[in-house]
Design an enzyme around this catalytic site. Structure first.
Site, PDB file in Angstrom:
ATOM      1  N   SER A 171       1.159  -0.865  -0.114  1.00 59.78           N
ATOM      2  CA  SER A 171       0.208  -0.005   0.024  1.00 59.78           C
ATOM      3  C   SER A 171       0.885   1.626  -0.462  1.00 59.78           C
ATOM      4  O   SER A 171       1.508   1.213  -0.573  1.00 59.78           O
ATOM      5  CB  SER A 171      -1.113   0.157   0.930  1.00 59.78           C
ATOM      6  OG  SER A 171      -1.848   1.065   1.131  1.00 59.78           O
ATOM      7  N   ASP A 318      -8.235  -5.653  -4.862  1.00 53.58           N
ATOM      8  CA  ASP A 318      -7.557  -4.701  -4.586  1.00 53.58           C
ATOM      9  C   ASP A 318      -7.770  -3.587  -5.027  1.00 53.58           C
ATOM     10  O   ASP A 318      -6.977  -2.569  -5.178  1.00 53.58           O
ATOM     11  CB  ASP A 318      -6.539  -5.495  -4.754  1.00 53.58           C
ATOM     12  CG  ASP A 318      -5.434  -4.149  -3.905  1.00 53.58           C
ATOM     13  OD1 ASP A 318      -5.276  -3.317  -2.860  1.00 53.58           O
ATOM     14  OD2 ASP A 318      -3.945  -4.220  -4.775  1.00 53.58           O
ATOM     15  N   HIS A 345      -6.905  -6.204  -0.776  1.00 58.71           N
ATOM     16  CA  HIS A 345      -4.891  -5.441  -0.434  1.00 58.71           C
ATOM     17  C   HIS A 345      -4.326  -5.945   0.151  1.00 58.71           C
ATOM     18  O   HIS A 345      -4.982  -6.139   1.442  1.00 58.71           O
ATOM     19  CB  HIS A 345      -5.847  -4.101   0.270  1.00 58.71           C
ATOM     20  CG  HIS A 345      -4.908  -3.118   0.685  1.00 58.71           C
ATOM     21  ND1 HIS A 345      -4.295  -2.186  -1.337  1.00 58.71           N
ATOM     22  CD2 HIS A 345      -4.455  -2.004   1.319  1.00 58.71           C
ATOM     23  CE1 HIS A 345      -3.526  -1.095  -0.841  1.00 58.71           C
ATOM     24  NE2 HIS A 345      -3.773  -1.528   0.550  1.00 58.71           N
TER      25      HIS A 345
END
Length: 626
Positions: A171, A318, A345
């Site tokens: 991320s 995601d 994710h």
């Protein structure tokens, strides 16, 4: 039995074992890696300190070194540049000063894994965050790139370093991993970007030009709390277990930590600015910069110039980061590998509707190790000889390899919208007409969606799309007849709708779905678009290579709808790979709201009409391989 006979028998068993149980055979293939590591370092030693940047700001840094190392042994280093706390200090009864609890973006098991395989790991709190000093003037800044370069200079000078570096993360940390490449540091040899953000505007903040306000609010609450060492936002259990940000060693009374936290109060408020942004080129008031100034895609030239090999990893669920991974692959020739799994994710969970367990079965760490071993240790494990793209197809439940993306064996299959809310194959006679939809502004996609997986406070459990029959009652549906053979959809679907609305703007949400013979409805993928940004741009002038409909999202291309005038609107779906089974039906669902995830336009239509005839051939286009 005499001692001599026992000794002879033991020797015999030893020799028999040696010949019948040869050393582990070397195996290196996607997610599988055996026989290449003969030494297990079993644990690590830990140290933390402040590193001084050229402007005097000190960054808190944790270093984890393989424990059972020989004197003078050196290691390549995997670096994590973290925005959300490098490590946590637990309450006294739970605390282990030699083994701190790493933050959520660098799982503890990840450090255990890589140190056991002969890698040093360094986790750095970026300036203005965690235990680091300084304050943040913007996100993903040039200032941070200089900090990263200084940290890398320090690492290569350490006695334990073999001067070979890699970056990785998930991320935000996956994005800083790629940001570090723009430093063009000579010791940086590999980057694995997981669930990172390539285009901050389109793939994260405003997919389809619609603001992800609930996510942004959750991100704001999380970040502001962490910057002030406040873990109360995570609930009573977190407060019971966690004392706060881990101070560096030697700061026993947390004097330095308190000073650093105090400096964070000067961090700029990105969130109030983001919430005011509508167009891509709108100016964020604090920094006087637009969203692209924060975005990795504007650094393509430097990333390419670094020549650092990149491995991009994402999943079909995601958020919009799946699009980021593919854009990154298509636009940076030094991206050598692309892995697209059935994940949300992170990946945190296995989301394919065809499997019962939500546990990720594929060993992402093993795959990362193959890439790092090849580029940092020079181990010839064959990863360079494999296809650059691997993707998981849901339905067949298998990973497949491809030499490129989009797939060369893919072709466009078009379904036309027709009368009685049907989808018919192109070439079939369309029953011309139009259908009116009374806009329902209570439509809400599941609160455990792909978008919820993006950050902890926004989650409501494991990502999951339940049977959509109930929510579909509030949408406009077009459904095909049962398909006669399995249909494999892999790539970037899109829809072109000819519609009118009784207002000057609208929010459109489209869903691709699988209707089973028993009537149950499975989510495949989705797309969205603000009508004001419907104008199609010239792909030759796009800032990067684009697949599917291209919208600039620029102010100059923003255009109000003429009420009740038929207008074409093209909406891209998030990419996917899904096998629609024989006997199932394909469904296109259309809505004007997803109140769980997106802020709607201020002006809203009461009715929209969708047209389907020779003049207005509304259609759904699928990339199919079979």
């Amino acid at each position: 039995m005499q001692l001599k006979q026992i000794f002879v028998l033991c020797i015999g068993f030893f020799l028999l074992s040696a010949f019948t149980n040869p050393p582990n055979k070397k195996v290196s293939t996607l997610g599988v890696y055996e026989g290449y590591h003969t030494k297990d370092y079993k644990g690590y030693s830990y140290q933390s300190q402040y590193l001084k940047m050229p402007d005097g700001v000190r960054l808190a840094t944790d270093v984890f070194l393989p424990k059972k190392r020989t004197e003078g042994e050196t290691f390549p280093t995997i670096i994590y540049f973290v925005r959300y706390v490098r490590s946590l200090e637990l309450r006294v009864l739970l605390r282990n000063k030699n083994k701190p609890l790493t933050g959520a973006h660098v799982p503890h098991k990840e450090i255990d894994f890589f140190t056991s395989k002969g890698y040093a790991c360094a986790i750095v709190d970026l300036r203005g965050s965690g235990a680091s000093f300084g304050y943040r003037k913007m996100e993903f800044s040039n200032e941070e790139v200089l900090d990263m370069s200084t940290v890398m200079d320090w690492i290569v000078e350490q006695a334990w370093s073999d001067k070979q570096l890699a970056t990785t993360g998930i991320s935000y940390t996956g994005t800083t991993a790629e940001l570090a490449l723009s430093s063009k540091h000579p010791a940086l040899k590999a980057c694995i970007a997981r669930s990172n953000i390539f285009d901050l505007y389109e793939d994260m903040n405003c997919p389809g030009g619609l603001k992800q306000t609930p996510f942004i609010q959750s991100w704001k609450e999380t970040t502001l709390a962490l910057d002030q060492n406040d873990f109360g936002i995570f609930g009573g259990l977190a407060q019971l277990l966690v004392k706060g940000v881990n101070p560096v060693q030697g700061d026993k009374k947390r004097v330095l930590l308190k000073q650093a936290i105090a400096e964070h109060k000067k961090n700029f408020d990105i969130f109030s600015g983001i919430l005011k942004i509508e167009a891509r080129n709108d100016i964020e008031p604090t920094t006087q910069a637009n969203c692209d100034a924060f975005s990795i895609h504007t650094r393509i030239a430097d990333i390419i110039a670094s020549k650092v090999p990149i491995y991009r990893i994402s999943g079909w669920y995601d958020g919009g980061n799946i699009s980021s991974a593919i854009k990154g692959y298509l636009n940076t020739p030094n991206t050598q590998k692309l892995l697209l799994g059935p994940w949300d994710h992170g990946p945190a969970n296995h989301i394919s509707p065809f499997t019962k367990s939500d546990q990720v079965q594929f060993s992402v760490y093993t795959e990362m190790l193959r890439f790092f071993d090849f580029h940092l240790k020079g181990i010839q494990n064959g990863i360079d000889k494999e296809a650059p793209v691997h993707y998981y197809q849901m339905g067949t439940e298998e990973f497949r390899a491809s030499e490129q993306w989009p797939l060369t064996n893919s072709s466009a299959k078009t379904f036309l919208l027709s009368d009685k809310n049907t989808l018919v194959k192109e070439g079939t006679s369309v029953q011309e007409g139009q259908v009116n939809y009374v806009c329902d502004y209570t439509v809400a996609s599941t609160n455990r969606s792909r978008w919820n997986s993006l950050t902890g406070l926004y989650k409501n459990g494991t990502t999951n799309y339940p049977d959509r029959q109930e929510v579909n009652k509030k949408m406009l549906l077009f459904t095909s007849t049962a398909i006669e053979q399995d249909l494999e959809i892999t790539g970037h679907p899109f829809t072109e709708l000819y519609l009118s609305a009784d207002a000057e703007d609208a929010s459109f949400f489209v869903y691709l779905e699988d209707v089973a013979p028993d009537g149950s409805v499975t989510y495949i993928t989705e797309g969205q678009l603000r009508a004001a940004f419907r104008k199609l741009g010239d792909k030759t002038t796009a800032p990067y290579q684009v697949v599917g409909p291209y919208h600039t999202f620029l102010t100059k291309d923003k255009e109000a709808l003429t009420p009740n005038k038929v207008t074409p609107i093209s909406i891209a779906f998030q990419p996917t790979s899904y096998q629609l089974k024989k006997g199932h039906r394909l469904q296109l669902s259309i809505a004007t709201a997803d109140i769980n995830h997106f802020e709607l336009t201020k002006v809203k239509p009461k009715n929209i009409k969708v047209f389907y005839n020779k003049e207005y051939p509304s259609k759904l286009v699928l990339p199919v391989t079979k």
